[in-house]
Design an enzyme around this catalytic site. Structure first.
Site, PDB file in Angstrom:
ATOM      1  N   TYR A  86     104.035-147.113  30.791  1.00 36.63           N
ATOM      2  CA  TYR A  86     103.546-147.040  32.208  1.00 36.63           C
ATOM      3  C   TYR A  86     103.425-148.317  32.903  1.00 36.63           C
ATOM      4  O   TYR A  86     103.186-149.583  32.361  1.00 36.63           O
ATOM      5  CB  TYR A  86     102.315-146.321  32.547  1.00 36.63           C
ATOM      6  CG  TYR A  86     100.828-146.867  32.106  1.00 36.63           C
ATOM      7  CD1 TYR A  86     100.467-146.865  30.612  1.00 36.63           C
ATOM      8  CD2 TYR A  86     100.118-147.342  33.066  1.00 36.63           C
ATOM      9  CE1 TYR A  86      99.339-147.309  30.546  1.00 36.63           C
ATOM     10  CE2 TYR A  86      98.850-148.116  32.648  1.00 36.63           C
ATOM     11  CZ  TYR A  86      98.523-148.006  31.437  1.00 36.63           C
ATOM     12  OH  TYR A  86      97.243-148.490  31.035  1.00 36.63           O
ATOM     13  N   LYS A 107      79.635-136.510  33.589  1.00 37.74           N
ATOM     14  CA  LYS A 107      79.653-137.898  33.917  1.00 37.74           C
ATOM     15  C   LYS A 107      79.890-137.717  35.671  1.00 37.74           C
ATOM     16  O   LYS A 107      80.845-136.948  36.036  1.00 37.74           O
ATOM     17  CB  LYS A 107      80.926-138.762  33.334  1.00 37.74           C
ATOM     18  CG  LYS A 107      80.783-138.736  32.106  1.00 37.74           C
ATOM     19  CD  LYS A 107      81.738-139.323  31.386  1.00 37.74           C
ATOM     20  CE  LYS A 107      82.885-138.307  31.178  1.00 37.74           C
ATOM     21  NZ  LYS A 107      84.246-138.704  30.381  1.00 37.74           N
ATOM     22  N   ASP A 109      86.660-143.424  29.583  1.00 39.31           N
ATOM     23  CA  ASP A 109      87.171-143.484  28.006  1.00 39.31           C
ATOM     24  C   ASP A 109      86.032-144.448  27.164  1.00 39.31           C
ATOM     25  O   ASP A 109      85.577-144.071  26.241  1.00 39.31           O
ATOM     26  CB  ASP A 109      88.247-144.134  28.000  1.00 39.31           C
ATOM     27  CG  ASP A 109      89.385-143.470  28.716  1.00 39.31           C
ATOM     28  OD1 ASP A 109      89.188-142.316  28.906  1.00 39.31           O
ATOM     29  OD2 ASP A 109      90.435-144.236  28.902  1.00 39.31           O
TER      30      ASP A 109
HETATM   31  P1  ADP Z   1      85.843-140.780  34.652  1.00 38.52           P
HETATM   32  O1  ADP Z   1      86.750-142.043  34.180  1.00 38.52           O
HETATM   33  O2  ADP Z   1      85.775-139.659  33.364  1.00 38.52           O
HETATM   34  O3  ADP Z   1      86.220-140.010  35.796  1.00 38.52           O
HETATM   35  P2  ADP Z   1      83.604-141.527  35.850  1.00 38.52           P
HETATM   36  O4  ADP Z   1      84.112-142.267  36.950  1.00 38.52           O
HETATM   37  O5  ADP Z   1      82.754-140.295  36.152  1.00 38.52           O
HETATM   38  O6  ADP Z   1      84.565-141.162  34.363  1.00 38.52           O
HETATM   39  O7  ADP Z   1      82.555-142.709  35.077  1.00 38.52           O
HETATM   40  C1  ADP Z   1      82.325-142.793  33.751  1.00 38.52           C
HETATM   41  C2  ADP Z   1      80.976-143.340  33.729  1.00 38.52           C
HETATM   42  O8  ADP Z   1      81.436-144.815  33.930  1.00 38.52           O
HETATM   43  C3  ADP Z   1      79.952-142.957  34.672  1.00 38.52           C
HETATM   44  O9  ADP Z   1      79.219-142.193  33.734  1.00 38.52           O
HETATM   45  C4  ADP Z   1      79.086-144.451  34.604  1.00 38.52           C
HETATM   46  O10 ADP Z   1      78.401-144.471  33.124  1.00 38.52           O
HETATM   47  C5  ADP Z   1      79.966-145.558  34.486  1.00 38.52           C
HETATM   48  N1  ADP Z   1      80.511-145.836  36.080  1.00 38.52           N
HETATM   49  C6  ADP Z   1      81.446-145.321  36.533  1.00 38.52           C
HETATM   50  N2  ADP Z   1      81.545-146.059  37.890  1.00 38.52           N
HETATM   51  C7  ADP Z   1      80.424-146.809  37.882  1.00 38.52           C
HETATM   52  C8  ADP Z   1      79.943-147.749  38.765  1.00 38.52           C
HETATM   53  N3  ADP Z   1      80.213-147.971  39.884  1.00 38.52           N
HETATM   54  N4  ADP Z   1      78.754-148.406  38.335  1.00 38.52           N
HETATM   55  C9  ADP Z   1      78.127-148.241  37.304  1.00 38.52           C
HETATM   56  N5  ADP Z   1      78.712-147.130  36.241  1.00 38.52           N
HETATM   57  C10 ADP Z   1      79.632-146.807  36.546  1.00 38.52           C
END
Ligand code: ADP
Length: 310
Positions: free
Chosen positions: A86, A225, A258
């Site tokens: 990619y 999450k 991940d």
């Molecule tokens: P996915 O990649 O599965 O969509 P998320 O975006 O929900 O996952 O984020 C996974 C984890 O990364 C969250 O549960 C949190 O712990 C961390 N995370 C994501 N965004 C932030 C942020 N802006 N600040 C702090 N931690 C974050």
């Protein structure tokens, strides 16, 4: 020694650095999780189960796995296919765009390599992880065998772990995805969904709604999450909300989920409680999103985790 297997695809990543320069590395959800797990919990035997080719990039990818101390006994070499690729570029407003060449990748054949010997080895594991991306790339004709393998592993006492990680473009239809996810949730002992993934599929818009949606499946451990919002966990009848400290300097959210998954599972395999596993996982994800790309530099990541008390 505890033992976890991650099945899926790792790709060649080409990142545009300038008009004339591409930076080449390797990434893919299950690989990313394996890397972060192993960096934090070196005592956990961490294996990637995938198929590569016989080409030089495949050899380099294998070397990279080994450089990250990932066990490669179940990394197979297909005789004619090559790894998926990619390309990622970030525009002047920080918006990322991707182009994929993965429809004919070696990894799509991984299930063909799961013979009796491989199954015997997988049965020795404590956990077997697959994601919605792993499910999407497995060829339709191999699905029956895949679910048979997962069922055999579950019967052998291996904990089945599933992250829905929904990528619409990898599926023919929502109905097909839902049918496969239903099988996955039915067999899962642990699931780590993100709210966003399930919103499109099941019209659930909150962590509470996700937990409620999963209720009929009798999954032992649910970890929901939601970006910087609180992580909600449910084990038996215990529902807990875990506050996340938002990161203000977000550079690239690739692989936040991940990293979270890998470190969470490593912590659970190391007998940490659910709340300390969530805190460590959130710290890891927070560190990763302050760096560009899926895999953060080892020294910077390690430093953040030492600060987190690992
Ligand atoms: P996915 O990649 O599965 O969509 P998320 O975006 O929900 O996952 O984020 C996974 C984890 O990364 C969250 O549960 C949190 O712990 C961390 N995370 C994501 N965004 C932030 C942020 N802006 N600040 C702090 N931690 C974050």
């Amino acid at each position: 020694m505890k033992n976890i297997y991650f099945i899926g695809e790792c790709m060649v990543e080409l990142r545009a650095m300038s008009a004339a320069t591409l930076h080449q590395s390797f990434a893919g959800d299950v690989y990313n999780s394996a890397v972060y797990l192993k960096r934090c919990f070196p005592q956990v035997t961490t294996s990637v189960v995938t198929a590569l080719g016989q080409d030089n990039l495949s050899k380099k990818m294998l070397e990279r796995f080994e450089g990250e101390q990932i066990n490669t006994q179940l990394v197979f070499a297909h005789d004619s296919k090559v790894p998926g690729v990619y390309y990622i570029e970030t525009d002047e407003y920080g918006e990322r765009s991707f182009i994929y060449w993965r429809n004919d990748s070696a990894a799509k054949k991984v299930v063909d390599f799961l013979d009796a010997d491989a199954l015997e080895q997988l049965c020795q594991g404590d956990m077997f992880f697959f994601s919605g991306i792993s499910l999407a790339i497995i060829e339709e004709s191999a699905r029956e065998h895949f679910w048979k393998v997962v069922t055999q592993l579950k019967d052998a006492g291996v904990k089945i772990v599933f992250d829905p990680n929904y990528r619409a473009r990898l599926w023919n239809s929502i109905e097909e995805t839902k049918e496969q996810y239903h099988l996955a949730f039915t067999l899962a002992d642990i699931t780590l969904p993100g709210v966003e993934d399930l919103t499109t599929l099941y019209n659930v818009h909150s962590v509470e709604a996700v937990v409620e949606y999963l209720e009929p499946y009798k999954i032992e451990e649910i970890v929901v999450k939601n970006g910087p919002e609180s992580v909600v966990t449910k084990q038996a009848d215990t529902l807990q909300s875990h506050t996340i400290i938002p990161v203000t300097n977000v550079v690239d959210t690739t692989s936040a989920g991940d990293a979270f998954n890998g470190v969470y599972l490593g912590a659970r395999l190391s007998d940490k409680s659910i709340s300390s596993a969530v805190q460590l996982a959130a710290k890891a994800a927070g560190a990763v999103i302050q760096q560009p790309g899926a895999i953060a530099p080892k020294d910077i990541f390690q430093l953040a985790m030492v600060e987190a008390g690992i």
